[in-house]
Design a protein around this motif. Structure first.
Motif, PDB file in Angstrom:
ATOM      1  N   MET A   1     -10.293   3.356  -6.828  1.00 20.83           N
ATOM      2  CA  MET A   1     -10.036   3.380  -5.397  1.00 20.83           C
ATOM      3  C   MET A   1      -8.894   2.438  -5.011  1.00 20.83           C
ATOM      4  SD  MET A   1     -12.152   5.595  -4.830  1.00 20.83           S
ATOM      5  CE  MET A   1     -13.479   6.223  -5.796  1.00 20.83           C
ATOM      6  N   MET A   2      -8.852   1.268  -5.656  1.00 23.56           N
ATOM      7  CA  MET A   2      -7.807   0.314  -5.334  1.00 23.56           C
ATOM      8  C   MET A   2      -6.432   0.899  -5.630  1.00 23.56           C
ATOM      9  SD  MET A   2      -9.433  -2.101  -3.995  1.00 23.56           S
ATOM     10  CE  MET A   2      -8.082  -3.239  -3.813  1.00 23.56           C
ATOM     11  N   ARG A   3      -6.342   1.715  -6.677  1.00 24.96           N
ATOM     12  CA  ARG A   3      -5.067   2.338  -7.004  1.00 24.96           C
ATOM     13  C   ARG A   3      -4.623   3.266  -5.879  1.00 24.96           C
ATOM     14  NH1 ARG A   3      -5.436   4.458 -12.613  1.00 24.96           N
ATOM     15  NH2 ARG A   3      -6.941   5.882 -11.674  1.00 24.96           N
ATOM     16  N   ALA A   4      -5.553   3.999  -5.311  1.00 19.54           N
ATOM     17  CA  ALA A   4      -5.219   4.901  -4.211  1.00 19.54           C
ATOM     18  C   ALA A   4      -4.760   4.125  -2.984  1.00 19.54           C
ATOM     19  CB  ALA A   4      -6.434   5.763  -3.861  1.00 19.54           C
ATOM     20  N   LEU A   5      -5.375   2.983  -2.739  1.00 15.63           N
ATOM     21  CA  LEU A   5      -4.979   2.171  -1.583  1.00 15.63           C
ATOM     22  C   LEU A   5      -3.526   1.725  -1.700  1.00 15.63           C
ATOM     23  CD1 LEU A   5      -8.155  -0.057  -1.094  1.00 15.63           C
ATOM     24  CD2 LEU A   5      -7.323   1.706   0.453  1.00 15.63           C
ATOM     25  N   TYR A   6      -3.174   1.166  -2.834  1.00 13.73           N
ATOM     26  CA  TYR A   6      -1.825   0.655  -3.012  1.00 13.73           C
ATOM     27  C   TYR A   6      -0.795   1.787  -3.080  1.00 13.73           C
ATOM     28  CZ  TYR A   6      -3.647  -4.041  -3.775  1.00 13.73           C
ATOM     29  OH  TYR A   6      -4.255  -5.257  -3.611  1.00 13.73           O
ATOM     30  N   THR A   7      -1.189   2.910  -3.696  1.00 10.04           N
ATOM     31  CA  THR A   7      -0.275   4.044  -3.782  1.00 10.04           C
ATOM     32  C   THR A   7       0.040   4.591  -2.400  1.00 10.04           C
ATOM     33  OG1 THR A   7      -1.102   4.648  -5.977  1.00 10.04           O
ATOM     34  CG2 THR A   7       0.038   6.358  -4.725  1.00 10.04           C
ATOM     35  N   ALA A   8      -0.986   4.760  -1.569  1.00 14.22           N
ATOM     36  CA  ALA A   8      -0.769   5.249  -0.210  1.00 14.22           C
ATOM     37  C   ALA A   8       0.029   4.245   0.614  1.00 14.22           C
ATOM     38  CB  ALA A   8      -2.106   5.539   0.458  1.00 14.22           C
ATOM     39  N   ALA A   9      -0.168   2.965   0.347  1.00 15.14           N
ATOM     40  CA  ALA A   9       0.585   1.945   1.074  1.00 15.14           C
ATOM     41  C   ALA A   9       2.081   2.054   0.782  1.00 15.14           C
ATOM     42  CB  ALA A   9       0.077   0.554   0.714  1.00 15.14           C
ATOM     43  N   THR A  10       2.438   2.337  -0.477  1.00 17.65           N
ATOM     44  CA  THR A  10       3.855   2.505  -0.794  1.00 17.65           C
ATOM     45  C   THR A  10       4.444   3.698  -0.047  1.00 17.65           C
ATOM     46  OG1 THR A  10       3.445   3.932  -2.730  1.00 17.65           O
ATOM     47  CG2 THR A  10       3.494   1.540  -3.093  1.00 17.65           C
ATOM     48  N   GLY A  11       3.637   4.742   0.121  1.00 16.49           N
ATOM     49  CA  GLY A  11       4.100   5.905   0.877  1.00 16.49           C
ATOM     50  C   GLY A  11       4.344   5.569   2.339  1.00 16.49           C
ATOM     51  N   MET A  12       3.462   4.764   2.928  1.00 13.98           N
ATOM     52  CA  MET A  12       3.644   4.371   4.326  1.00 13.98           C
ATOM     53  C   MET A  12       4.882   3.510   4.496  1.00 13.98           C
ATOM     54  SD  MET A  12      -0.293   3.588   5.520  1.00 13.98           S
ATOM     55  CE  MET A  12       0.178   3.378   7.238  1.00 13.98           C
ATOM     56  N   ILE A  13       5.098   2.594   3.567  1.00 18.83           N
ATOM     57  CA  ILE A  13       6.280   1.719   3.650  1.00 18.83           C
ATOM     58  C   ILE A  13       7.558   2.548   3.522  1.00 18.83           C
ATOM     59  CG2 ILE A  13       7.522  -0.132   2.485  1.00 18.83           C
ATOM     60  CD1 ILE A  13       4.783  -1.286   1.685  1.00 18.83           C
ATOM     61  N   ALA A  14       7.564   3.498   2.580  1.00 17.34           N
ATOM     62  CA  ALA A  14       8.753   4.328   2.373  1.00 17.34           C
ATOM     63  C   ALA A  14       9.027   5.208   3.589  1.00 17.34           C
ATOM     64  CB  ALA A  14       8.578   5.189   1.121  1.00 17.34           C
ATOM     65  N   GLU A  15       7.979   5.783   4.154  1.00 23.59           N
ATOM     66  CA  GLU A  15       8.167   6.645   5.318  1.00 23.59           C
ATOM     67  C   GLU A  15       8.585   5.840   6.538  1.00 23.59           C
ATOM     68  OE1 GLU A  15       8.449   9.737   5.429  1.00 23.59           O
ATOM     69  OE2 GLU A  15       7.786  10.166   3.382  1.00 23.59           O
TER      70      GLU A  15
END
Length: 273
Positions: free
Chosen positions: A1-15
């Motif tokens: 789950m922690m991997r999904a949190l950080y992965t989605a966070a990178t998407g938000m930062i990029a967008e």
């Protein structure tokens, strides 16, 4: 789950950076000579969960299992397509039709390049009338010299041809006098590599390559100089609005992924209750 949190966070930062770029494009829709920018993305590292040879017998599996760890911004690319030409009543307004750039000298003494041809006449420290940008930076000719009104000639008598040559009309004889001077027009092998500064100024870099002067460098197409015109930005508002909607939806999807991961973590934490 922690991997999904950080992965989605990178998407938000990029967008978020993508939205910032689109907002900058929209804010410069009426900026003379502005070139639209586009955010490019690239994937981050991949984590191998299962290799192609993980069976007990050592048999090769045709496909392994890898999970991506998100995305990041790779670059903001400028698109140097031709902007539309808008007519003007100002004799010191110039538009470039082609791949060239005007050359100007900044206050630091360095040469910069621009597509913004909204120039004006100004007085230099010696009392000469020279052609400058709206910030007062002198516009340069093919020899790197300032474009100056000859002594005893009114600025209104100056004439500029579409090939960039400069002259004036003699008020007594009404004849055209060629000053043997032309706008310094330069091209670059990779204009996307130019470094952007404020006031629509661009600086040559190793990525852009050295400036190539038209009329001297073989193989370059000729850029036309249109007096009484300005080149508008090449920003397409409809396209930018569509890109903004797509970026917003992508941001929301990454936010939803974080919420989903958080909900799954909460469920896992409550298993013993």
């Amino acid at each position: 789950m922690m991997r999904a949190l950080y992965t989605a966070a990178t998407g938000m930062i990029a967008e978020q950076t993508n939205v910032d770029t689109i907002a900058n494009n929209l804010s410069n829709v009426n900026t003379t000579g502005y070139k639209t920018e586009r955010t490019e993305f690239k994937s981050l590292l991949y984590q191998t969960i299962q290799t192609r040879t993980t069976t007990a017998n050592g048999d090769e599996k045709p496909v392994g299992a890898q999970v991506g760890l998100g995305t990041r911004v790779a670059a903001n690319m400028s698109i140097y397509s031709q902007g539309s030409l808008s007519s003007s009543e100002n004799a010191t307004d110039f538009a470039l039709e082609g791949d060239g750039f005007f050359a100007v000298r900044s206050i630091d003494g360095e040469t910069y390049y621009t597509r913004n041809g909204a120039f004006t006449w100004a007085m230099d420290g010696n009392g000469n009338t020279i052609l400058t940008t709206s910030e007062g930076y002198p516009v340069l000719d093919t020899e790197g010299n300032e474009i100056m009104v000859p002594e005893g000639v009114a600025a209104e008598a100056m004439r500029f041809s579409t090939d960039g040559s400069i002259g004036y009309v003699d008020p007594d004889t009404n004849e055209y006098i060629d000053l043997n001077q032309s706008f310094g027009i330069y091209q670059f092998n990779n204009p996307a590599g130019l470094e952007k500064h404020s006031s629509s100024l661009l600086e040559a870099t190793d990525a852009s390559g050295n400036p190539l002067q038209e009329g001297v460098t073989a193989g370059l197409s000729t850029t036309l100089v249109h007096q009484y015109y300005l080149e508008m930005s090449n920003v397409q508002v409809a396209d930018e609005m569509v890109n903004l909607i797509i970026a917003q939806r992508a941001y929301e999807l990454n936010s939803k992924a974080i919420q989903t991961a958080d909900s799954m973590l909460d469920t896992a934490n409550n298993l013993r209750r």
